[in-house]
Motif scaffolding. Sequence first.
Motif, PDB file in Angstrom:
ATOM      1  N   LEU A 166      -7.154  10.809  -1.501  1.00 33.95           N
ATOM      2  CA  LEU A 166      -6.289  10.361  -2.578  1.00 33.95           C
ATOM      3  C   LEU A 166      -5.895  11.573  -3.421  1.00 33.95           C
ATOM      4  CD1 LEU A 166      -5.233   7.591  -3.433  1.00 33.95           C
ATOM      5  CD2 LEU A 166      -7.123   7.427  -5.015  1.00 33.95           C
ATOM      6  N   ASP A 167      -4.634  11.667  -3.772  1.00 33.37           N
ATOM      7  CA  ASP A 167      -4.132  12.785  -4.567  1.00 33.37           C
ATOM      8  C   ASP A 167      -4.593  12.607  -6.016  1.00 33.37           C
ATOM      9  OD1 ASP A 167      -2.677  14.656  -6.016  1.00 33.37           O
ATOM     10  OD2 ASP A 167      -0.792  14.260  -4.980  1.00 33.37           O
ATOM     11  N   LYS A 168      -5.521  13.441  -6.453  1.00 33.94           N
ATOM     12  CA  LYS A 168      -6.103  13.302  -7.789  1.00 33.94           C
ATOM     13  C   LYS A 168      -5.086  13.564  -8.896  1.00 33.94           C
ATOM     14  CE  LYS A 168     -10.845  14.085  -6.443  1.00 33.94           C
ATOM     15  NZ  LYS A 168     -12.041  14.904  -6.553  1.00 33.94           N
ATOM     16  N   GLU A 169      -4.141  14.457  -8.659  1.00 37.29           N
ATOM     17  CA  GLU A 169      -3.095  14.696  -9.663  1.00 37.29           C
ATOM     18  C   GLU A 169      -2.236  13.449  -9.838  1.00 37.29           C
ATOM     19  OE1 GLU A 169      -0.788  18.281  -9.203  1.00 37.29           O
ATOM     20  OE2 GLU A 169      -2.554  19.373  -8.510  1.00 37.29           O
ATOM     21  N   TRP A 170      -1.843  12.832  -8.725  1.00 37.41           N
ATOM     22  CA  TRP A 170      -1.066  11.593  -8.778  1.00 37.41           C
ATOM     23  C   TRP A 170      -1.871  10.508  -9.482  1.00 37.41           C
ATOM     24  CZ3 TRP A 170      -2.600   6.997  -6.531  1.00 37.41           C
ATOM     25  CH2 TRP A 170      -1.670   5.960  -6.599  1.00 37.41           C
ATOM     26  N   LEU A 171      -3.148  10.379  -9.130  1.00 38.81           N
ATOM     27  CA  LEU A 171      -4.014   9.364  -9.725  1.00 38.81           C
ATOM     28  C   LEU A 171      -4.139   9.575 -11.231  1.00 38.81           C
ATOM     29  CD1 LEU A 171      -5.935   6.975  -9.486  1.00 38.81           C
ATOM     30  CD2 LEU A 171      -7.743   8.583  -8.833  1.00 38.81           C
TER      31      LEU A 171
ATOM     32  N   MET B 180     -11.804   8.636  -2.364  1.00 37.03           N
ATOM     33  CA  MET B 180     -11.315   7.831  -1.242  1.00 37.03           C
ATOM     34  C   MET B 180     -10.618   8.714  -0.216  1.00 37.03           C
ATOM     35  SD  MET B 180      -8.644   4.695  -1.247  1.00 37.03           S
ATOM     36  CE  MET B 180      -8.184   3.936   0.300  1.00 37.03           C
ATOM     37  N   THR B 181     -10.954   8.487   1.060  1.00 44.14           N
ATOM     38  CA  THR B 181     -10.295   9.203   2.150  1.00 44.14           C
ATOM     39  C   THR B 181      -9.870   8.216   3.224  1.00 44.14           C
ATOM     40  OG1 THR B 181     -12.333   9.599   3.420  1.00 44.14           O
ATOM     41  CG2 THR B 181     -11.705  11.287   1.809  1.00 44.14           C
ATOM     42  N   MET B 182      -8.889   8.629   4.007  1.00 47.42           N
ATOM     43  CA  MET B 182      -8.439   7.874   5.187  1.00 47.42           C
ATOM     44  C   MET B 182      -8.286   8.879   6.311  1.00 47.42           C
ATOM     45  SD  MET B 182      -5.516   5.273   3.796  1.00 47.42           S
ATOM     46  CE  MET B 182      -5.582   4.182   5.217  1.00 47.42           C
ATOM     47  N   GLU B 183      -8.897   8.573   7.438  1.00 49.62           N
ATOM     48  CA  GLU B 183      -8.755   9.452   8.603  1.00 49.62           C
ATOM     49  C   GLU B 183      -8.090   8.675   9.728  1.00 49.62           C
ATOM     50  OE1 GLU B 183     -11.299  12.489  11.428  1.00 49.62           O
ATOM     51  OE2 GLU B 183     -12.380  11.241   9.997  1.00 49.62           O
TER      52      GLU B 183
ATOM     53  N   SER C  30       4.502  13.556   5.755  1.00 45.12           N
ATOM     54  CA  SER C  30       4.845  14.956   6.010  1.00 45.12           C
ATOM     55  C   SER C  30       3.531  15.679   6.267  1.00 45.12           C
ATOM     56  CB  SER C  30       5.595  15.575   4.823  1.00 45.12           C
ATOM     57  OG  SER C  30       4.731  15.741   3.723  1.00 45.12           O
ATOM     58  N   GLU C  31       3.607  16.941   6.529  1.00 50.07           N
ATOM     59  CA  GLU C  31       2.384  17.706   6.789  1.00 50.07           C
ATOM     60  C   GLU C  31       1.467  17.730   5.572  1.00 50.07           C
ATOM     61  OE1 GLU C  31       1.150  22.138   8.400  1.00 50.07           O
ATOM     62  OE2 GLU C  31       3.234  21.501   8.484  1.00 50.07           O
ATOM     63  N   SER C  32       2.046  17.682   4.367  1.00 53.37           N
ATOM     64  CA  SER C  32       1.247  17.858   3.159  1.00 53.37           C
ATOM     65  C   SER C  32       1.173  16.631   2.253  1.00 53.37           C
ATOM     66  CB  SER C  32       1.816  19.015   2.344  1.00 53.37           C
ATOM     67  OG  SER C  32       3.160  18.728   1.975  1.00 53.37           O
ATOM     68  N   ARG C  33       1.737  15.487   2.698  1.00 54.14           N
ATOM     69  CA  ARG C  33       1.757  14.329   1.815  1.00 54.14           C
ATOM     70  C   ARG C  33       1.906  13.041   2.631  1.00 54.14           C
ATOM     71  NH1 ARG C  33       3.231  13.778  -3.886  1.00 54.14           N
ATOM     72  NH2 ARG C  33       4.551  11.971  -4.145  1.00 54.14           N
TER      73      ARG C  33
ATOM     74  N   PHE D 206      -1.526  10.297  -0.900  1.00 53.32           N
ATOM     75  CA  PHE D 206      -2.640  11.046  -0.328  1.00 53.32           C
ATOM     76  C   PHE D 206      -2.174  12.463   0.011  1.00 53.32           C
ATOM     77  CE2 PHE D 206      -3.696   6.670   0.453  1.00 53.32           C
ATOM     78  CZ  PHE D 206      -5.070   6.600   0.383  1.00 53.32           C
ATOM     79  N   VAL D 207      -3.125  13.378   0.024  1.00 53.26           N
ATOM     80  CA  VAL D 207      -2.893  14.760   0.448  1.00 53.26           C
ATOM     81  C   VAL D 207      -3.943  15.091   1.508  1.00 53.26           C
ATOM     82  CG1 VAL D 207      -1.852  15.502  -1.732  1.00 53.26           C
ATOM     83  CG2 VAL D 207      -4.327  15.671  -1.439  1.00 53.26           C
ATOM     84  N   PRO D 208      -3.724  16.134   2.319  1.00 55.33           N
ATOM     85  CA  PRO D 208      -4.737  16.488   3.326  1.00 55.33           C
ATOM     86  C   PRO D 208      -6.110  16.724   2.690  1.00 55.33           C
ATOM     87  CG  PRO D 208      -2.715  17.653   3.762  1.00 55.33           C
ATOM     88  CD  PRO D 208      -2.551  16.993   2.408  1.00 55.33           C
TER      89      PRO D 208
END
Length: 152
Positions: free
Chosen positions: A36-41, A77-80, A128-131, A143-145
Motif C-alpha cells: 500500500l502506498d503510504k504517501e497516498w494513504l 498491507m501487501t499483495m503479491e 505500470s511498473e511503479s504503480r 499500491f507501489v512495488p
Amino acid sequence: MRTVSKLAGVLMLALVLLSSFTLDNPRKHLLKKWMLDKEWLSQKLDEQIAILAKENPEQAEELKAQKELMVTLLGAMTMEFKEDGTGITTSVQGEAEFEWSLSEDGKLLTLKEKGGEEAGDAMPVQISESRLVLGEGEDSIVFVPFQEEETE
C-alpha cells in the motif's frame, strides 16, 4: 504489382506483431509484490480528517492523533501476484490467498478467494511498473512495488 502489395501486407502484419510485443504489457508489471502506498494513504487520511473536522472536531483530533499508527498498520498491507494466477495478501490480520485474472486489454482485474465458489468481481485497474491502482476515483486504492522497511 501484386507481389509489391503482398510484400507490403506482410510487412504491415510483421510491424503490427512486433509492436504488440514491444508495447507496455500490464500483466508483466503486475507480477510482483506490491505494498500500500503510504504517501497516498496519509493523504487520504488527511482528507478524511479535514471533512470530519467540519462535522465533529473532537473526533477529527482523535483521528489526527492516531494517523501515524493507522499509516503504519494499514501500510503493512501487501499483495503479491504470481504467474500462475494466484496471489497472497498480507495485512495485520494475517495472510489470505486469492486467484486473479486480468482482461485482455489490462484494464479490468478480477480477484476472488482462492478455491472460492463465487466468481470474483471485476474492478477497473491501472498498472505500470511503479504503480498499481485498484478501483477508480474516490474508491481507488494505490499500491507501489514492495520494498523492505529499513530498521534503525
